[in-house]
Design an enzyme around this catalytic site. Structure first.
Site, PDB file in Angstrom:
ATOM      1  N   GLY A  45      98.793  13.013  79.497  1.00  0.00           N
ATOM      2  CA  GLY A  45      99.558  12.737  78.039  1.00  0.00           C
ATOM      3  C   GLY A  45     100.349  13.735  77.583  1.00  0.00           C
ATOM      4  N   GLN A  50     105.506  18.552  71.966  1.00  0.00           N
ATOM      5  CA  GLN A  50     105.313  19.436  72.914  1.00  0.00           C
ATOM      6  C   GLN A  50     106.500  19.812  73.787  1.00  0.00           C
ATOM      7  OE1 GLN A  50     101.788  16.856  74.614  1.00  0.00           O
ATOM      8  NE2 GLN A  50     101.156  18.948  74.919  1.00  0.00           N
ATOM      9  N   CYS A  92      94.835  20.896  77.141  1.00  0.00           N
ATOM     10  CA  CYS A  92      96.285  20.309  76.968  1.00  0.00           C
ATOM     11  C   CYS A  92      97.357  21.241  77.551  1.00  0.00           C
ATOM     12  CB  CYS A  92      96.163  20.677  75.212  1.00  0.00           C
ATOM     13  SG  CYS A  92      97.790  20.581  74.583  1.00  0.00           S
ATOM     14  N   LEU A  93      98.470  20.674  77.903  1.00  0.00           N
ATOM     15  CA  LEU A  93      99.591  21.139  78.663  1.00  0.00           C
ATOM     16  C   LEU A  93      99.845  22.221  77.684  1.00  0.00           C
ATOM     17  CD1 LEU A  93     101.244  18.120  80.051  1.00  0.00           C
ATOM     18  CD2 LEU A  93      99.827  19.740  81.273  1.00  0.00           C
ATOM     19  N   HIS A 134      93.991  12.570  71.004  1.00  0.00           N
ATOM     20  CA  HIS A 134      94.519  14.044  71.298  1.00  0.00           C
ATOM     21  C   HIS A 134      96.135  13.923  71.186  1.00  0.00           C
ATOM     22  CE1 HIS A 134      94.911  17.680  73.974  1.00  0.00           C
ATOM     23  NE2 HIS A 134      96.146  17.394  73.663  1.00  0.00           N
ATOM     24  N   GLU A 135      96.850  12.688  71.466  1.00  0.00           N
ATOM     25  CA  GLU A 135      98.180  12.851  71.297  1.00  0.00           C
ATOM     26  C   GLU A 135      98.738  12.515  70.016  1.00  0.00           C
ATOM     27  OE1 GLU A 135      99.671  13.739  73.583  1.00  0.00           O
ATOM     28  OE2 GLU A 135      98.226  13.758  75.190  1.00  0.00           O
ATOM     29  N   HIS A 138      98.501  15.776  68.039  1.00  0.00           N
ATOM     30  CA  HIS A 138      99.892  16.363  68.318  1.00  0.00           C
ATOM     31  C   HIS A 138     100.775  15.843  67.388  1.00  0.00           C
ATOM     32  CE1 HIS A 138      99.567  18.995  71.707  1.00  0.00           C
ATOM     33  NE2 HIS A 138      98.983  18.115  72.375  1.00  0.00           N
TER      34      HIS A 138
HETATM   35 ZN   LIG Z   1      97.925  18.358  74.137  1.00  0.00          ZN
END
Ligand SMILES: [Zn+2]
Length: 169
Positions: A45, A50, A92-93, A134-135, A138
């Site tokens: 995701g 991000q 998380c990225l 999660h998204e 963000h």
């Molecule tokens: Zn994330």
């Protein structure tokens, strides 16, 4: 085109994103780039903040590009319903190298627009429900780290500050 993924501490990640009001060529390109960046990472995701764009868009693909029908592009998402609680380890990225157990719904229904501006509603259970939450977090300026409490959160934040000071973040 691959876009650099911002890390915890970058201002865009910690601010609420704005709704998409027009499906311009720029937005179309952004979505293509987000998908490409997600698959290259690789991750399941990615949200527009991000990659430094404060718009309410996320892409999720539990198959990481293996199954074209698994790709979900969601614009201006909102929850229709959320049920249950699951406690699983999550990363998380934007926080590479860190994981923590986060409470998430076990089932979530999300409504929004697809990349062409058409309304869509998607239901997620288990991992997909977790990814939706999660998204959308963000898009509200929240990382999983912000969902933690007490020493667990302090420990990660302190390590990130240390890495930042050392120029390794
Ligand atoms: Zn994330």
């Amino acid at each position: 085109m691959l876009r650099p993924i911002l890390k915890y501490g970058a201002p865009t990640l910690h601010e609420a994103a704005a709704p998409v009001t027009a499906f311009t060529p720029d937005v179309d390109r952004l979505i293509d780039d987000m998908i490409e960046t997600l698959y290259a990472a690789p991750g399941i995701g990615l949200a527009a903040p991000q990659v430094g764009v404060p718009l309410r868009i996320f892409v999720v693909d539990l198959s990481i590009g293996r199954d074209p029908s698994a790709l979900i592009v969601m614009v201006n998402p909102e929850f229709v319903s959320r049920e249950g609680l699951q406690l699983e380890e999550e990363g998380c990225l934007s926080a590479p190298g860190f994981n923590a157990t986060v409470v998430r719904p076990t089932r979530a229904v999300v409504r929004g627009l697809d990349r062409h501006g058409q309304p869509q509603e998607r239901e997620g259970t288990e991992l997909l429900a977790r990814a939706f939450q999660h998204e959308i977090d963000h898009l509200d300026g929240q990382l999983f780290i912000d969902r933690l409490r007490g020493i667990k959160r302090d420990l990660i934040v302190r390590k990130i500050k240390k890495l930042t000071r050392a120029g390794k973040w």
